[in-house]
Design a protein around this motif. Structure first.
Motif, mmCIF file in Angstrom:
data_model
loop_
_atom_site.group_PDB
_atom_site.id
_atom_site.type_symbol
_atom_site.label_atom_id
_atom_site.label_comp_id
_atom_site.label_asym_id
_atom_site.label_seq_id
_atom_site.Cartn_x
_atom_site.Cartn_y
_atom_site.Cartn_z
ATOM 1 N N ALA A 49 22.225 -0.060 -16.832
ATOM 2 C CA ALA A 49 20.863 -0.596 -16.799
ATOM 3 C C ALA A 49 19.853 0.540 -16.811
ATOM 4 N N GLN A 50 18.765 0.310 -17.537
ATOM 5 C CA GLN A 50 17.657 1.256 -17.572
ATOM 6 C C GLN A 50 16.373 0.487 -17.314
ATOM 7 N N VAL A 51 15.491 1.100 -16.557
ATOM 8 C CA VAL A 51 14.232 0.466 -16.203
ATOM 9 C C VAL A 51 13.286 0.471 -17.403
ATOM 10 N N LEU A 52 12.600 -0.658 -17.622
ATOM 11 C CA LEU A 52 11.628 -0.800 -18.710
ATOM 12 C C LEU A 52 10.233 -1.052 -18.119
ATOM 13 N N PRO A 53 9.193 -1.087 -18.938
ATOM 14 C CA PRO A 53 7.816 -1.177 -18.435
ATOM 15 C C PRO A 53 7.512 -2.364 -17.532
ATOM 16 N N GLY A 54 8.185 -3.485 -17.708
ATOM 17 C CA GLY A 54 7.913 -4.646 -16.864
ATOM 18 C C GLY A 54 8.101 -4.354 -15.397
ATOM 19 N N LEU A 55 9.134 -3.598 -15.073
ATOM 20 C CA LEU A 55 9.384 -3.249 -13.671
ATOM 21 C C LEU A 55 8.299 -2.321 -13.133
ATOM 22 N N TRP A 56 7.825 -1.393 -13.965
ATOM 23 C CA TRP A 56 6.768 -0.478 -13.523
ATOM 24 C C TRP A 56 5.460 -1.224 -13.283
ATOM 25 N N PHE A 57 5.133 -2.188 -14.157
ATOM 26 C CA PHE A 57 3.929 -2.991 -13.937
ATOM 27 C C PHE A 57 4.076 -3.871 -12.701
ATOM 28 N N TYR A 58 5.263 -4.398 -12.494
ATOM 29 C CA TYR A 58 5.523 -5.224 -11.310
ATOM 30 C C TYR A 58 5.356 -4.389 -10.036
ATOM 31 N N ALA A 59 5.880 -3.181 -10.060
ATOM 32 C CA ALA A 59 5.722 -2.282 -8.907
ATOM 33 C C ALA A 59 4.263 -1.893 -8.709
ATOM 34 N N ALA A 60 3.534 -1.649 -9.807
ATOM 35 C CA ALA A 60 2.106 -1.316 -9.702
ATOM 36 C C ALA A 60 1.328 -2.472 -9.088
ATOM 37 N N ALA A 61 1.687 -3.689 -9.463
ATOM 38 C CA ALA A 61 1.032 -4.866 -8.884
ATOM 39 C C ALA A 61 1.297 -4.941 -7.384
ATOM 40 N N THR A 62 2.522 -4.672 -6.990
ATOM 41 C CA THR A 62 2.873 -4.714 -5.573
ATOM 42 C C THR A 62 2.126 -3.648 -4.788
ATOM 43 N N LEU A 63 2.077 -2.434 -5.310
ATOM 44 C CA LEU A 63 1.391 -1.353 -4.602
ATOM 45 C C LEU A 63 -0.119 -1.558 -4.546
ATOM 46 N N SER A 64 -0.725 -1.993 -5.639
ATOM 47 C CA SER A 64 -2.175 -2.213 -5.622
ATOM 48 C C SER A 64 -2.539 -3.401 -4.743
ATOM 49 N N THR A 65 -1.696 -4.423 -4.693
ATOM 50 C CA THR A 65 -1.937 -5.551 -3.797
ATOM 51 C C THR A 65 -1.832 -5.114 -2.341
ATOM 52 N N ALA A 66 -0.826 -4.323 -2.016
ATOM 53 C CA ALA A 66 -0.667 -3.847 -0.635
ATOM 54 C C ALA A 66 -1.842 -2.960 -0.224
ATOM 55 N N THR A 67 -2.292 -2.095 -1.127
ATOM 56 C CA THR A 67 -3.432 -1.217 -0.822
ATOM 57 C C THR A 67 -4.705 -2.029 -0.632
ATOM 58 N N ALA A 68 -4.936 -2.992 -1.505
ATOM 59 C CA ALA A 68 -6.126 -3.836 -1.389
ATOM 60 C C ALA A 68 -6.074 -4.679 -0.121
ATOM 61 N N ALA A 69 -4.904 -5.180 0.251
ATOM 62 C CA ALA A 69 -4.773 -5.970 1.484
ATOM 63 C C ALA A 69 -5.083 -5.114 2.703
ATOM 64 N N PHE A 70 -4.604 -3.887 2.704
ATOM 65 C CA PHE A 70 -4.910 -2.971 3.805
ATOM 66 C C PHE A 70 -6.412 -2.739 3.907
ATOM 67 N N MET A 71 -7.048 -2.550 2.765
ATOM 68 C CA MET A 71 -8.484 -2.302 2.756
ATOM 69 C C MET A 71 -9.285 -3.510 3.238
ATOM 70 N N VAL A 72 -8.895 -4.701 2.817
ATOM 71 C CA VAL A 72 -9.596 -5.922 3.243
ATOM 72 C C VAL A 72 -9.456 -6.122 4.744
ATOM 73 N N GLU A 73 -8.248 -5.913 5.263
ATOM 74 C CA GLU A 73 -8.037 -6.079 6.702
ATOM 75 C C GLU A 73 -8.784 -5.019 7.491
ATOM 76 N N ARG A 74 -8.893 -3.819 6.961
ATOM 77 C CA ARG A 74 -9.603 -2.745 7.646
ATOM 78 C C ARG A 74 -11.125 -3.001 7.659
ATOM 79 N N VAL A 75 -11.677 -3.514 6.561
ATOM 80 C CA VAL A 75 -13.106 -3.815 6.500
ATOM 81 C C VAL A 75 -13.443 -4.954 7.453
ATOM 82 N N ALA A 76 -12.508 -5.901 7.634
ATOM 83 C CA ALA A 76 -12.777 -7.056 8.475
ATOM 84 C C ALA A 76 -12.804 -6.709 9.961
ATOM 85 N N ARG A 77 -12.219 -5.599 10.348
ATOM 86 C CA ARG A 77 -12.187 -5.238 11.775
ATOM 87 C C ARG A 77 -13.511 -4.794 12.282
#
Length: 146
Positions: free
Chosen positions: A118-146
């Motif tokens: 198996a070799q990784v293709l672009p779909g997995l990289w975009f999926y990982a980018a979505a996960t990381l950007s969502t986690a970063t944005a969630a952290f930021m939203v929770e931090r602003v709300a405090r």
């Protein structure tokens, strides 16, 4: 920080869409058979083969919950003072790595079976980018709300 959120949430949504539709990995079997399924094709294939419960689980943890998290993230970024949306975001955040772990297990199974490489293709990289950007944005939203 709101400007950065204005970029992260659309990037997460766009990357998530590409991660669902682009091929995740290339699996070669017997040197001449090659499969390059997207996540949606994997779910559809499981469903077509009668594996309805597994297809349902993959859909819930890899498509539905991440999409719901991105939606709730966008709403909670707009309504910063609403504790209801922040609680929902916190609850969904507990499941945020489940989708990445699921894809990693598929790749691990393919590589260790000895029957396929198996070799990784672009779909997995975009999926990982979505996960990381969502986690970063969630952290930021929770931090602003405090």
């Amino acid at each position: 920080m709101p400007v950065l959120l204005g970029f992260l949430i659309p990037i997460a949504a766009f990357s998530f869409g590409l991660g669902l539709t682009l091929p995740l990995l290339s699996m070669e079997r017997l040197y001449f058979l090659e499969d390059t399924p997207s996540l949606l094709q994997v779910i559809s294939g499981l469903y077509d083969e009668g594996e309805v419960s597994i297809a349902g689980l993959v859909f819930v943890f890899s498509v539905f919950l991440p999409a719901l998290k991105i939606l709730v993230l966008g709403i909670s970024a707009l309504h910063r003072l609403s504790s209801k949306w922040l609680r929902a975001l916190s609850y969904l955040g507990k499941w945020s790595m489940m989708d990445v772990m699921l894809v990693a297990l598929v790749i691990f199974a393919a590589k260790t079976s000895g029957l396929a490489s198996a070799q990784v293709l672009p779909g997995l990289w975009f999926y990982a980018a979505a996960t990381l950007s969502t986690a970063t944005a969630a952290f930021m939203v929770e931090r602003v709300a405090r």
